[in-house]
Design a protein around this motif. Structure first.
Motif, mmCIF file in Angstrom:
data_model
loop_
_atom_site.group_PDB
_atom_site.id
_atom_site.type_symbol
_atom_site.label_atom_id
_atom_site.label_comp_id
_atom_site.label_asym_id
_atom_site.label_seq_id
_atom_site.Cartn_x
_atom_site.Cartn_y
_atom_site.Cartn_z
ATOM 1 N N LEU A 4 -25.845 1.559 27.516
ATOM 2 C CA LEU A 4 -25.443 0.560 26.684
ATOM 3 C C LEU A 4 -26.595 -0.048 26.732
ATOM 4 O O LEU A 4 -28.060 0.182 27.247
ATOM 5 C CB LEU A 4 -24.721 -0.075 27.221
ATOM 6 N N VAL A 6 -28.428 -3.392 26.729
ATOM 7 C CA VAL A 6 -27.798 -5.459 26.553
ATOM 8 C C VAL A 6 -29.515 -6.722 26.833
ATOM 9 O O VAL A 6 -30.159 -5.543 27.138
ATOM 10 C CB VAL A 6 -26.528 -5.698 28.441
ATOM 11 N N ILE A 15 -24.422 -6.612 24.042
ATOM 12 C CA ILE A 15 -24.429 -5.145 23.874
ATOM 13 C C ILE A 15 -24.347 -4.271 23.226
ATOM 14 O O ILE A 15 -23.488 -4.801 22.109
ATOM 15 C CB ILE A 15 -22.866 -4.939 25.364
ATOM 16 N N LEU A 34 -18.959 0.069 30.993
ATOM 17 C CA LEU A 34 -19.013 -0.824 29.918
ATOM 18 C C LEU A 34 -17.766 -2.113 30.207
ATOM 19 O O LEU A 34 -18.480 -2.813 30.572
ATOM 20 C CB LEU A 34 -18.336 -0.662 28.253
ATOM 21 N N VAL A 37 -20.328 -3.618 33.089
ATOM 22 C CA VAL A 37 -21.162 -4.839 32.098
ATOM 23 C C VAL A 37 -20.504 -6.159 31.273
ATOM 24 O O VAL A 37 -20.567 -7.450 32.073
ATOM 25 C CB VAL A 37 -22.001 -4.286 30.660
ATOM 26 N N ILE A 50 -20.880 -13.062 24.360
ATOM 27 C CA ILE A 50 -20.944 -11.859 24.514
ATOM 28 C C ILE A 50 -20.795 -11.160 23.039
ATOM 29 O O ILE A 50 -19.617 -11.864 22.433
ATOM 30 C CB ILE A 50 -20.849 -10.777 25.542
ATOM 31 N N LEU A 52 -20.499 -7.585 21.463
ATOM 32 C CA LEU A 52 -20.344 -6.266 20.799
ATOM 33 C C LEU A 52 -20.454 -5.517 19.631
ATOM 34 O O LEU A 52 -20.000 -6.537 19.205
ATOM 35 C CB LEU A 52 -19.309 -5.788 21.590
#
Length: 255
Positions: A4, A6, A15, A34, A37, A50, A52
């Motif tokens: 990932l 971040v 992310i 994941l 995190v 967040i 994604l």
């Protein structure tokens, strides 16, 4: 090895699934990373939302071939443990105390479409495509099904679960899997617009709203008690007073 990327920008965490060479397909290591995190970010008091997404041209192609090859030799107990780890990932995303926004930059297949469904809000590029393609491999979209059905309903799930048929972003919007479809070049700006709204909301109200929805799904929600509690809470009092006084509320965040 990290699967990932971040990035932190003030109260926002981004992310990115970072396996572009295999369309961000996931395996047991991606699932573990994941999950951790998202759980860690969810507990960060300074964070508000967040995002994604996926690096490269795809969002997530679902399970990778090497991982699927291992599954062929798994015992029943090993398959149970494997599936539970995946279930934990989706539950961690869906129950995260922060607003989780999917920026669907490209194809979201199988479990990748499940990731979209687990997020609170999803914006898709007009170049994105989707499929619940498990039946074409002789398996079923079992672990992702509660999150997908919550978004698109049983009727649409039946149509796409049983055929594995690919559908475009406009269809995903019509079904309710995503909330917006925008030109690819506008995806980042559209995500930022949603982030502006999410970051202006009361943090405890977001957590309470997500808890209320889970209780409604289980048929255990006491909506009268829920609103009574939030109205007398410090955050509820501040929000109402700010509205009446025509000012922006000042939300207190735990240190």
């Amino acid at each position: 090895m990290s699967y990932l990327e971040v990035e932190m920008a003030g109260p926002i965490a981004r992310i990115a699934l970072n396996r572009p060479e295999i369309h961000n397909a996931f395996n047991e290591h991606v699932i573990t990373e994941l999950t951790k995190v998202v759980a860690d970010l969810g507990s960060a008091s300074s964070l508000e939302a967040i995002v994604l997404t996926g690096n490269g041209k795809s969002f997530c192609a679902g399970a990778d071939l090497e991982w699927m090859g291992k599954m062929v030799g798994y015992s029943h107990d090993e398959n149970l443990a494997d599936a539970r780890a995946l279930q934990t990932l989706f539950e961690t995303i869906a129950q995260c105390p922060k607003v989780v926004i999917a920026a669907v930059n490209g194809a979201a297949m199988g479990g990748g479409a499940g990731l979209v469904a687990a997020c609170d809000y999803a914006i898709a590029s007009d170049k994105a495509s989707f499929a619940f393609s498990e039946v074409k491999l002789g398996i079923i979209p079992a672990v992702i099904s509660p999150f997908v059905v919550e978004k698109i309903g049983l009727g649409a799930a039946r149509a796409y679960f049983t055929t594995g048929r690919r559908f475009d972003a406009v269809t995903a919007l019509r079904l309710g899997l995503v909330q917006e479809v925008v030109p690819a070049e506008d995806l980042a700006a559209s995500v930022n617009s949603v982030l502006t709204d999410a970051c202006s909301a009361g943090p405890k109200a977001i957590v309470a709203s997500k808890a209320l929805l889970r209780e409604l799904a289980r048929g255990t929600a006491d909506t009268v008690e829920a609103i009574a509690q939030i109205r007398v809470s410090p955050e509820g009092q501040e929000g109402i007073r700010a509205f009446l006084e025509k000012r922006k509320p000042v939300w207190k965040r735990e240190s």
